[in-house]
Write a protein that holds these residues in place. Sequence first.
Motif, PDB file in Angstrom:
ATOM      1  N   GLY A   1     -12.316  -5.717  -1.419  1.00 59.75           N
ATOM      2  CA  GLY A   1     -13.766  -5.741  -1.345  1.00 59.75           C
ATOM      3  C   GLY A   1     -14.383  -4.418  -0.954  1.00 59.75           C
ATOM      4  O   GLY A   1     -15.591  -4.231  -1.099  1.00 59.75           O
ATOM      5  N   GLN A   2     -13.537  -3.483  -0.445  1.00 61.05           N
ATOM      6  CA  GLN A   2     -14.041  -2.173  -0.059  1.00 61.05           C
ATOM      7  C   GLN A   2     -13.413  -1.070  -0.910  1.00 61.05           C
ATOM      8  O   GLN A   2     -14.137  -0.264  -1.504  1.00 61.05           O
ATOM      9  N   THR A   3     -12.090  -1.032  -0.938  1.00 60.71           N
ATOM     10  CA  THR A   3     -11.417   0.009  -1.727  1.00 60.71           C
ATOM     11  C   THR A   3     -10.592  -0.569  -2.870  1.00 60.71           C
ATOM     12  O   THR A   3      -9.977   0.181  -3.603  1.00 60.71           O
TER      13      THR A   3
ATOM     14  N   GLN B   1       0.856  -1.186   0.000  1.00 60.06           N
ATOM     15  CA  GLN B   1       0.000   0.000   0.000  1.00 60.06           C
ATOM     16  C   GLN B   1       0.888   1.231   0.000  1.00 60.06           C
ATOM     17  O   GLN B   1       1.774   1.363   0.843  1.00 60.06           O
ATOM     18  N   VAL B   2       0.655   2.159  -0.951  1.00 58.02           N
ATOM     19  CA  VAL B   2       1.490   3.354  -1.045  1.00 58.02           C
ATOM     20  C   VAL B   2       0.679   4.614  -0.757  1.00 58.02           C
ATOM     21  O   VAL B   2       1.198   5.719  -0.861  1.00 58.02           O
ATOM     22  N   SER B   3      -0.571   4.461  -0.381  1.00 57.22           N
ATOM     23  CA  SER B   3      -1.429   5.608  -0.081  1.00 57.22           C
ATOM     24  C   SER B   3      -1.692   5.710   1.417  1.00 57.22           C
ATOM     25  O   SER B   3      -1.532   4.729   2.165  1.00 57.22           O
ATOM     26  N   ARG B   4      -2.091   6.877   1.835  1.00 49.99           N
ATOM     27  CA  ARG B   4      -2.505   7.042   3.228  1.00 49.99           C
ATOM     28  C   ARG B   4      -3.867   6.405   3.463  1.00 49.99           C
ATOM     29  O   ARG B   4      -4.155   5.903   4.550  1.00 49.99           O
ATOM     30  N   GLN B   5      -4.710   6.440   2.437  1.00 47.11           N
ATOM     31  CA  GLN B   5      -6.026   5.812   2.546  1.00 47.11           C
ATOM     32  C   GLN B   5      -5.860   4.293   2.512  1.00 47.11           C
ATOM     33  O   GLN B   5      -5.046   3.769   1.762  1.00 47.11           O
ATOM     34  N   PRO B   6      -6.632   3.564   3.318  1.00 47.79           N
ATOM     35  CA  PRO B   6      -6.459   2.113   3.380  1.00 47.79           C
ATOM     36  C   PRO B   6      -6.891   1.422   2.090  1.00 47.79           C
ATOM     37  O   PRO B   6      -7.844   1.825   1.437  1.00 47.79           O
TER      38      PRO B   6
END
Length: 300
Positions: A277-279, A268-273
């Motif tokens: 199934g969700q993002t 993961q390279v973003s701050r958002q998770p």
Amino acid sequence: MLKPLSLALCLAALATPALVQAQVQTRAYAPENLRTLSHNDQVRVISLEYSEQSGGRRIPDDQLRFYLDQVNRSNWTFSRIKSDIATSLGGGGVGPGPQPGGSIRCESTDGRPRTCRAPWNGYSRLLRQLSKTPCTEGQTWQSRDGNIYVSGGCRGEFGPGLSPPVPPVGQTVRCESNDGRPRTCQVPWNGRTRLSRQLSSSACVEGRSWQQQNGSVWVSQGCRAEFVADYQVQPPVGGRRVSCSSNDNRTTTCAWPPGYGVPRLIQQVSRQPCIQGQTWGISSATAIWVSRGCRGVFGN
């Protein structure tokens, strides 16, 4: 008893105006050399042929412009247009046949990912973008081992490309975000770039505080690092790696090469998770989707 001529006249009179009009509009106006027609008649001929083959759908504006250009610049015949329309509507994961000059069309219709097999091995390059949606290498199209992958509405004409050169040994470029200000640095190579050595205490995270573009590197948020060329000809041992980013929280679909199994989130390279199934998720055997700010590296 009616004479043959009288019988023919009676049958003609019984034909409905709509049927007669349809017969006139389908084939009678379509000469092999479309350059003999006016611009409006060329548009009508090509549009009607596409509608007939697609079951009533309207030809995309960019595809119509492409055909008009081929008719008036490359002397495409009506038979050539018909054949190309049939190929473009055929689907099945195989792209249109080779075009003049050793090129091939590959189209992501309705945003769906597609794989096209090129008649050459190795890398391909984009010759001409046919869609309004940008065809950006590494985002909406990529090439490997004679296959071209398109997604996100990219429709383009591709030709054989040169294999990437071997990067110069030890050649690095230092790029620094001083006082947190963003900075763009030019690099003396084409293609991908990778971070070689981080020089700052602030984290250098691809997609967040640094990112690559063809011919340049962008840094921000205090990232200071050395970068090198990253010509990756073969996929990493054990699988494939694909970066996919949801910019401005928009849902994005990224091509996943067939034959590499089921992808999973590697980094993961973003701050958002990034939560499956969700993002992020798998929309098909050849596509990954991300949303709500998830940016990650996927592989297996």
